[in-house]
Design a protein around this motif. Sequence first.
Motif, PDB file in Angstrom:
ATOM      1  N   ASP A  87       0.725  -1.276   0.008  1.00 31.39           N
ATOM      2  CA  ASP A  87      -0.148   0.159  -0.040  1.00 31.39           C
ATOM      3  C   ASP A  87       0.852   1.226  -0.152  1.00 31.39           C
ATOM      4  O   ASP A  87       0.523   2.297   0.158  1.00 31.39           O
ATOM      5  N   HIS A  88       2.237   1.254  -0.270  1.00 27.27           N
ATOM      6  CA  HIS A  88       2.928   2.394  -0.467  1.00 27.27           C
ATOM      7  C   HIS A  88       3.062   3.066  -1.635  1.00 27.27           C
ATOM      8  O   HIS A  88       2.838   2.308  -2.592  1.00 27.27           O
ATOM      9  N   ALA A  89       2.608   4.347  -1.863  1.00 26.47           N
ATOM     10  CA  ALA A  89       2.622   4.997  -3.118  1.00 26.47           C
ATOM     11  C   ALA A  89       3.926   5.373  -3.546  1.00 26.47           C
ATOM     12  O   ALA A  89       4.518   6.724  -3.085  1.00 26.47           O
ATOM     13  N   ARG A  90       4.490   4.585  -4.233  1.00 27.49           N
ATOM     14  CA  ARG A  90       5.897   4.874  -4.725  1.00 27.49           C
ATOM     15  C   ARG A  90       6.118   4.780  -6.301  1.00 27.49           C
ATOM     16  O   ARG A  90       7.226   5.014  -6.622  1.00 27.49           O
ATOM     17  N   TYR A  91       4.989   4.652  -6.874  1.00 29.04           N
ATOM     18  CA  TYR A  91       5.227   4.334  -8.492  1.00 29.04           C
ATOM     19  C   TYR A  91       3.950   5.134  -9.391  1.00 29.04           C
ATOM     20  O   TYR A  91       2.843   4.881  -8.794  1.00 29.04           O
ATOM     21  N   ILE A  92       4.194   5.950 -10.223  1.00 31.94           N
ATOM     22  CA  ILE A  92       3.247   6.105 -11.151  1.00 31.94           C
ATOM     23  C   ILE A  92       3.492   6.303 -12.629  1.00 31.94           C
ATOM     24  O   ILE A  92       4.853   6.757 -12.782  1.00 31.94           O
ATOM     25  N   GLU A  93       2.978   6.375 -13.558  1.00 33.69           N
ATOM     26  CA  GLU A  93       3.379   6.123 -15.027  1.00 33.69           C
ATOM     27  C   GLU A  93       2.105   6.506 -15.788  1.00 33.69           C
ATOM     28  O   GLU A  93       1.171   6.486 -15.614  1.00 33.69           O
ATOM     29  N   ALA A  94       2.675   7.203 -16.968  1.00 34.18           N
ATOM     30  CA  ALA A  94       1.585   7.588 -17.963  1.00 34.18           C
ATOM     31  C   ALA A  94       2.470   7.925 -18.965  1.00 34.18           C
ATOM     32  O   ALA A  94       3.499   8.084 -19.476  1.00 34.18           O
ATOM     33  N   VAL A  95       1.770   7.728 -20.222  1.00 35.52           N
ATOM     34  CA  VAL A  95       2.137   8.210 -21.550  1.00 35.52           C
ATOM     35  C   VAL A  95       1.951   9.783 -21.836  1.00 35.52           C
ATOM     36  O   VAL A  95       0.805   9.971 -21.688  1.00 35.52           O
ATOM     37  N   VAL A  96       2.954  10.198 -22.123  1.00 38.13           N
ATOM     38  CA  VAL A  96       3.000  11.941 -22.221  1.00 38.13           C
ATOM     39  C   VAL A  96       2.844  12.082 -23.659  1.00 38.13           C
ATOM     40  O   VAL A  96       3.296  11.613 -24.741  1.00 38.13           O
ATOM     41  N   SER A  97       1.603  12.820 -23.961  1.00 41.27           N
ATOM     42  CA  SER A  97       1.273  13.261 -25.419  1.00 41.27           C
ATOM     43  C   SER A  97       2.205  14.084 -26.185  1.00 41.27           C
ATOM     44  O   SER A  97       2.916  14.910 -25.331  1.00 41.27           O
ATOM     45  N   GLY A  98       2.211  13.937 -27.458  1.00 34.78           N
ATOM     46  CA  GLY A  98       2.814  14.766 -28.252  1.00 34.78           C
ATOM     47  C   GLY A  98       3.232  14.204 -29.603  1.00 34.78           C
ATOM     48  O   GLY A  98       2.766  13.203 -29.888  1.00 34.78           O
ATOM     49  N   PRO A  99       4.040  14.880 -30.397  1.00 35.28           N
ATOM     50  CA  PRO A  99       3.989  14.291 -31.804  1.00 35.28           C
ATOM     51  C   PRO A  99       4.785  13.092 -31.776  1.00 35.28           C
ATOM     52  O   PRO A  99       4.690  12.128 -32.575  1.00 35.28           O
ATOM     53  N   ARG A 100       5.726  12.632 -30.698  1.00 36.68           N
ATOM     54  CA  ARG A 100       6.228  11.149 -30.682  1.00 36.68           C
ATOM     55  C   ARG A 100       6.034  10.911 -29.071  1.00 36.68           C
ATOM     56  O   ARG A 100       6.537  11.516 -28.275  1.00 36.68           O
ATOM     57  N   PRO A 101       4.536  10.107 -28.733  1.00 39.18           N
ATOM     58  CA  PRO A 101       4.298  10.030 -27.162  1.00 39.18           C
ATOM     59  C   PRO A 101       5.581   9.335 -26.484  1.00 39.18           C
ATOM     60  O   PRO A 101       6.430   8.459 -27.212  1.00 39.18           O
ATOM     61  N   VAL A 102       5.761   9.691 -25.332  1.00 38.02           N
ATOM     62  CA  VAL A 102       6.802   8.966 -24.561  1.00 38.02           C
ATOM     63  C   VAL A 102       6.159   8.517 -23.121  1.00 38.02           C
ATOM     64  O   VAL A 102       5.473   9.225 -22.555  1.00 38.02           O
ATOM     65  N   ARG A 103       6.535   7.235 -22.844  1.00 42.54           N
ATOM     66  CA  ARG A 103       5.842   6.704 -21.578  1.00 42.54           C
ATOM     67  C   ARG A 103       6.912   7.015 -20.500  1.00 42.54           C
ATOM     68  O   ARG A 103       8.248   6.959 -20.651  1.00 42.54           O
ATOM     69  N   VAL A 104       6.605   7.629 -19.493  1.00 46.14           N
ATOM     70  CA  VAL A 104       7.236   8.032 -18.208  1.00 46.14           C
ATOM     71  C   VAL A 104       6.838   7.634 -17.025  1.00 46.14           C
ATOM     72  O   VAL A 104       5.560   7.444 -16.609  1.00 46.14           O
ATOM     73  N   GLY A 105       7.737   6.887 -16.251  1.00 48.47           N
ATOM     74  CA  GLY A 105       7.372   6.091 -14.938  1.00 48.47           C
ATOM     75  C   GLY A 105       8.165   6.960 -13.964  1.00 48.47           C
ATOM     76  O   GLY A 105       9.461   7.357 -14.173  1.00 48.47           O
TER      77      GLY A 105
END
Length: 260
Positions: A87-105
């Motif tokens: 239950d520790h809040a230690r990770y978040i990830e998303a795809v950053v939109s743009g001309p070439r999307p990048v996934r960032v964790g």
Amino acid sequence: MRIATWNVNSINARLETVLTWFKEAQPDVACLQEIKCVDEKFPTEAFESLGYNVAVHGQKSYNGVALVSKTPLEDVRRGLPEGDGDDHARYIEAVVSGPRPVRVGGLYLPNGNPIGTDKFAYKLDWMRRLNLHARNLLALEEPFVLAGDYNVIPNETDCENPQAWMGDALFQPETRGAYRALQWLGLTDAHQAANDNAPHAYTFWDYQAGAWQKNNGIRIDHALLSPQAADCLTACEIHKHVRGRDKPSDHVPLVVSLDL
């Protein structure tokens, strides 16, 4: 695209310091750690007023991570897979939109001290889960960045006084081995690659014993890049000067530049 990571050591306690840096540095994306608040207490409006989108995975008084981005965040994930009972809040990830999307964790890896306890076992297990998740991301063959406070000193050249860290969880052979295992998957340490393994480049100075004044620091904030992201790497900078400001975090921002 400029992607930053920064352990802010309580977002609400250091909000003005953090916002000042954001106005100066203008990162496109930032991974924040140790925000130390639940989602609804995160100062979302303050970042939105600067033109950022916000995603938060918070926890009361401890841990907590957030992503802020100038472009929309999609496919948001909170927590690592295989995390039943964690239950520790230690990770978040998303795809950053743009001309070439990048996934960032964005990650805040457990400290693990003292060694020989459940805390150290939890650290190593968390790194195992991160490794499994990185394998799955690599299979997508897309640009991604795993950035955050890893609580790992990779090499002796990443600390001013290696002898002082020999008994610490951040510097144990198992810890360093788990970090190298991530690199062996095919991930690139952005700072090592962009700065030719420059020694004595630190991201953390303790508040105690005049560590900042003596430059008694360590490098524990890292950005690991997939091959597709590493091909676009142009720079990786440590904003050391931020540590000398009023009410600083004990960490400073690390900023990765990708030519997408």
